[in-house]
Design a protein around this motif. Structure first.
Motif, PDB file in Angstrom:
ATOM      1  N   ALA A 179       0.837  -1.203   0.000  1.00 60.82           N
ATOM      2  CA  ALA A 179       0.000   0.000   0.000  1.00 60.82           C
ATOM      3  C   ALA A 179       0.868   1.247   0.000  1.00 60.82           C
ATOM      4  O   ALA A 179       2.027   1.231   0.453  1.00 60.82           O
ATOM      5  CB  ALA A 179      -0.932   0.016   1.212  1.00 60.82           C
ATOM      6  N   VAL A 180       0.291   2.333  -0.503  1.00 59.53           N
ATOM      7  CA  VAL A 180       0.987   3.618  -0.534  1.00 59.53           C
ATOM      8  C   VAL A 180      -0.034   4.700  -0.209  1.00 59.53           C
ATOM      9  O   VAL A 180      -1.214   4.579  -0.533  1.00 59.53           O
ATOM     10  CB  VAL A 180       1.649   3.845  -1.919  1.00 59.53           C
ATOM     11  N   ALA A 181       0.413   5.755   0.475  1.00 59.71           N
ATOM     12  CA  ALA A 181      -0.484   6.844   0.864  1.00 59.71           C
ATOM     13  C   ALA A 181       0.268   8.165   0.814  1.00 59.71           C
ATOM     14  O   ALA A 181       1.488   8.220   1.037  1.00 59.71           O
ATOM     15  CB  ALA A 181      -1.047   6.609   2.272  1.00 59.71           C
ATOM     16  N   ALA A 182      -0.474   9.226   0.519  1.00 56.56           N
ATOM     17  CA  ALA A 182       0.127  10.546   0.444  1.00 56.56           C
ATOM     18  C   ALA A 182      -0.922  11.603   0.742  1.00 56.56           C
ATOM     19  O   ALA A 182      -2.129  11.351   0.626  1.00 56.56           O
ATOM     20  CB  ALA A 182       0.736  10.783  -0.935  1.00 56.56           C
ATOM     21  N   THR A 183      -0.464  12.787   1.119  1.00 54.71           N
ATOM     22  CA  THR A 183      -1.357  13.900   1.410  1.00 54.71           C
ATOM     23  C   THR A 183      -0.870  15.157   0.707  1.00 54.71           C
ATOM     24  O   THR A 183       0.307  15.280   0.361  1.00 54.71           O
ATOM     25  CB  THR A 183      -1.436  14.189   2.918  1.00 54.71           C
ATOM     26  N   THR A 184      -1.794  16.094   0.526  1.00 64.27           N
ATOM     27  CA  THR A 184      -1.432  17.427   0.043  1.00 64.27           C
ATOM     28  C   THR A 184      -2.429  18.421   0.611  1.00 64.27           C
ATOM     29  O   THR A 184      -3.559  18.061   0.959  1.00 64.27           O
ATOM     30  CB  THR A 184      -1.423  17.492  -1.505  1.00 64.27           C
ATOM     31  N   TRP A 185      -2.017  19.667   0.706  1.00 65.04           N
ATOM     32  CA  TRP A 185      -2.916  20.698   1.185  1.00 65.04           C
ATOM     33  C   TRP A 185      -3.962  21.048   0.138  1.00 65.04           C
ATOM     34  O   TRP A 185      -3.641  21.183  -1.041  1.00 65.04           O
ATOM     35  CB  TRP A 185      -2.148  21.976   1.527  1.00 65.04           C
ATOM     36  N   THR A 186      -5.205  21.230   0.575  1.00 65.95           N
ATOM     37  CA  THR A 186      -6.205  21.888  -0.261  1.00 65.95           C
ATOM     38  C   THR A 186      -6.586  23.239   0.346  1.00 65.95           C
ATOM     39  O   THR A 186      -7.172  24.080  -0.333  1.00 65.95           O
ATOM     40  CB  THR A 186      -7.457  21.011  -0.452  1.00 65.95           C
ATOM     41  N   LEU A 187      -6.260  23.442   1.618  1.00 69.00           N
ATOM     42  CA  LEU A 187      -6.286  24.754   2.266  1.00 69.00           C
ATOM     43  C   LEU A 187      -5.080  24.792   3.191  1.00 69.00           C
ATOM     44  O   LEU A 187      -5.116  24.277   4.300  1.00 69.00           O
ATOM     45  CB  LEU A 187      -7.582  24.972   3.058  1.00 69.00           C
ATOM     46  N   SER A 188      -4.010  25.377   2.720  1.00 66.51           N
ATOM     47  CA  SER A 188      -2.722  25.299   3.412  1.00 66.51           C
ATOM     48  C   SER A 188      -2.532  26.459   4.382  1.00 66.51           C
ATOM     49  O   SER A 188      -3.327  27.413   4.391  1.00 66.51           O
ATOM     50  CB  SER A 188      -1.594  25.307   2.378  1.00 66.51           C
ATOM     51  N   PRO A 189      -1.461  26.412   5.199  1.00 67.85           N
ATOM     52  CA  PRO A 189      -1.180  27.535   6.106  1.00 67.85           C
ATOM     53  C   PRO A 189      -0.943  28.857   5.387  1.00 67.85           C
ATOM     54  O   PRO A 189      -0.973  29.910   6.018  1.00 67.85           O
ATOM     55  CB  PRO A 189       0.093  27.071   6.838  1.00 67.85           C
ATOM     56  N   SER A 190      -0.709  28.822   4.085  1.00 71.53           N
ATOM     57  CA  SER A 190      -0.379  30.053   3.358  1.00 71.53           C
ATOM     58  C   SER A 190      -1.522  31.055   3.334  1.00 71.53           C
ATOM     59  O   SER A 190      -1.300  32.248   3.099  1.00 71.53           O
ATOM     60  CB  SER A 190       0.054  29.721   1.928  1.00 71.53           C
ATOM     61  N   TRP A 191      -2.772  30.608   3.595  1.00 70.22           N
ATOM     62  CA  TRP A 191      -3.889  31.565   3.563  1.00 70.22           C
ATOM     63  C   TRP A 191      -3.724  32.648   4.616  1.00 70.22           C
ATOM     64  O   TRP A 191      -4.040  33.824   4.372  1.00 70.22           O
ATOM     65  CB  TRP A 191      -5.232  30.854   3.731  1.00 70.22           C
ATOM     66  N   LEU A 192      -3.200  32.291   5.775  1.00 70.46           N
ATOM     67  CA  LEU A 192      -2.996  33.277   6.834  1.00 70.46           C
ATOM     68  C   LEU A 192      -1.906  34.273   6.444  1.00 70.46           C
ATOM     69  O   LEU A 192      -2.065  35.486   6.599  1.00 70.46           O
ATOM     70  CB  LEU A 192      -2.631  32.572   8.136  1.00 70.46           C
ATOM     71  N   TRP A 193      -0.809  33.740   5.920  1.00 66.24           N
ATOM     72  CA  TRP A 193       0.318  34.607   5.577  1.00 66.24           C
ATOM     73  C   TRP A 193       0.014  35.475   4.363  1.00 66.24           C
ATOM     74  O   TRP A 193       0.562  36.574   4.231  1.00 66.24           O
ATOM     75  CB  TRP A 193       1.564  33.765   5.370  1.00 66.24           C
ATOM     76  N   ALA A 194      -0.856  35.011   3.491  1.00 61.15           N
ATOM     77  CA  ALA A 194      -1.286  35.850   2.368  1.00 61.15           C
ATOM     78  C   ALA A 194      -2.029  37.077   2.886  1.00 61.15           C
ATOM     79  O   ALA A 194      -1.863  38.193   2.359  1.00 61.15           O
ATOM     80  CB  ALA A 194      -2.167  35.047   1.421  1.00 61.15           C
ATOM     81  N   GLU A 195      -2.837  36.901   3.928  1.00 63.88           N
ATOM     82  CA  GLU A 195      -3.549  38.025   4.530  1.00 63.88           C
ATOM     83  C   GLU A 195      -2.577  38.989   5.197  1.00 63.88           C
ATOM     84  O   GLU A 195      -2.698  40.212   5.060  1.00 63.88           O
ATOM     85  CB  GLU A 195      -4.568  37.504   5.545  1.00 63.88           C
ATOM     86  N   VAL A 196      -1.594  38.456   5.907  1.00 65.75           N
ATOM     87  CA  VAL A 196      -0.588  39.312   6.546  1.00 65.75           C
ATOM     88  C   VAL A 196       0.192  40.095   5.487  1.00 65.75           C
ATOM     89  O   VAL A 196       0.415  41.310   5.620  1.00 65.75           O
ATOM     90  CB  VAL A 196       0.363  38.462   7.409  1.00 65.75           C
ATOM     91  N   THR A 197       0.594  39.428   4.435  1.00 70.25           N
ATOM     92  CA  THR A 197       1.362  40.080   3.371  1.00 70.25           C
ATOM     93  C   THR A 197       0.553  41.182   2.707  1.00 70.25           C
ATOM     94  O   THR A 197       1.081  42.273   2.416  1.00 70.25           O
ATOM     95  CB  THR A 197       1.794  39.031   2.327  1.00 70.25           C
ATOM     96  N   ARG A 198      -0.723  40.926   2.467  1.00 72.20           N
ATOM     97  CA  ARG A 198      -1.588  41.933   1.842  1.00 72.20           C
ATOM     98  C   ARG A 198      -1.713  43.164   2.728  1.00 72.20           C
ATOM     99  O   ARG A 198      -1.589  44.287   2.256  1.00 72.20           O
ATOM    100  CB  ARG A 198      -2.971  41.329   1.581  1.00 72.20           C
ATOM    101  N   ARG A 199      -1.924  42.955   4.018  1.00 75.90           N
ATOM    102  CA  ARG A 199      -2.072  44.092   4.925  1.00 75.90           C
ATOM    103  C   ARG A 199      -0.775  44.876   5.082  1.00 75.90           C
ATOM    104  O   ARG A 199      -0.798  46.081   5.343  1.00 75.90           O
ATOM    105  CB  ARG A 199      -2.549  43.613   6.290  1.00 75.90           C
ATOM    106  N   ALA A 200       0.334  44.205   4.948  1.00 78.22           N
ATOM    107  CA  ALA A 200       1.628  44.879   5.044  1.00 78.22           C
ATOM    108  C   ALA A 200       2.012  45.591   3.750  1.00 78.22           C
ATOM    109  O   ALA A 200       3.059  46.249   3.686  1.00 78.22           O
ATOM    110  CB  ALA A 200       2.708  43.875   5.413  1.00 78.22           C
ATOM    111  N   VAL A 201       1.175  45.452   2.736  1.00 78.04           N
ATOM    112  CA  VAL A 201       1.400  46.045   1.410  1.00 78.04           C
ATOM    113  C   VAL A 201       2.760  45.600   0.871  1.00 78.04           C
ATOM    114  O   VAL A 201       3.621  46.403   0.508  1.00 78.04           O
ATOM    115  CB  VAL A 201       1.285  47.580   1.442  1.00 78.04           C
ATOM    116  N   LEU A 202       2.937  44.289   0.846  1.00 82.08           N
ATOM    117  CA  LEU A 202       4.159  43.686   0.341  1.00 82.08           C
ATOM    118  C   LEU A 202       3.819  42.763  -0.819  1.00 82.08           C
ATOM    119  O   LEU A 202       2.718  42.193  -0.870  1.00 82.08           O
ATOM    120  CB  LEU A 202       4.861  42.888   1.439  1.00 82.08           C
TER     121      LEU A 202
END
Length: 254
Positions: free
Chosen positions: A125-148
């Protein structure tokens, strides 16, 4: 795809706990250990590998980043950790009963080739995972507010890229030769202290850490102020409840 050099300690103190959130569903998909062997590819600091060992599996961990292997060996000494990376694992065909890769295929330059390699070294057997909602959503908001400007990620070739959805992940794995693959989507809330998140940034972990490392002093101050604003809005009883979602795929080879 991201540069993880030297971030073992910072990752272990932060995102290792988040990434282990897939363990219950992976365990349900693969069943009881019954003395079987398991290879954890891209094992990071060894948190998940140790959980498999606790569940009775005979575990080998495989991790290319030296700082991750060092933390793994120090904190989880019962798990053997080897140097190795996709898409060329240093194992013969069918070397392990089960092979897993937790949040690895979303970082490699050749996901389809890497997925085929996971299947090659697995026996049952083999198994794997991937993000469909990753931690990057939070940092995208921070980056947008910082105007970067957001960190410009390296795009995969069209022949290797895949849609970051459960359906897209399943299609990519089928293209890589996984037959009868089943995919479920798992949503969970990670409650984390703000200082832990900020330490991950200063420690250079993942995209947010790479972005922060490239900023000048004034930009870093803006980024920190934006982070504090987001924290103030989302804080509940001293912690941040952050929702994440992942596609979890498994495939029987028998």
């Amino acid at each position: 795809m991201k540069d993880w050099v030297g971030v073992g300690e910072a990752y272990s103190a932060s995102y290792a706990a988040l990434c282990a959130g897939t363990f219950p569903l992976l365990q349900a998909a693969l069943g009881a250990a019954h003395g079987r062997t398991l290879l954890d590819v891209g094992s990071g600091d060894g948190t998940l590998a140790d959980a498999w060992a606790t569940a009775g599996w005979m575990v080998t961990a495989c991790e290319p980043e030296p700082s991750m292997r060092a933390v793994s060996s120090a904190r989880h000494p019962r798990v053997r950790v080897l140097d190795g990376a996709l898409p060329g694992l240093p194992f013969a065909d069918g070397s392990f009963d089960v092979v897993i890769a937790n949040f690895v295929l979303n970082h490699v330059a050749t996901p389809r080739t890497a997925a085929a390699e996971l299947r090659r070294v697995a026996r049952s057997a083999v198994a794997a995972t991937t993000w469909t909602l990753s931690p990057s959503w939070l940092w995208a908001e921070v980056t947008r507010r910082a105007v970067l400007a957001p960190l410009a990620g390296q795009r995969l070739p069209e022949s290797e890229d895949f849609e970051r959805t459960a359906e897209g992940f399943e299609g990519m794995l089928r293209d890589a030769g996984w037959r009868g693959v089943g995919v479920v989507e798992h949503t969970w809330t990670w409650t984390v202290a703000p200082d832990v998140l900020w330490a991950s940034v200063e420690g250079g972990v993942a995209g947010a850490g790479a972005l922060y490392a490239a900023l000048d002093t004034e930009e870093r101050q803006r980024f920190r102020r934006a982070f504090d604003e987001v924290v103030d809005e989302r804080l509940v009883d001293g912690v941040l409840p952050l929702e994440h979602r992942a596609a979890i795929a498994s495939c029987s080879l028998l």
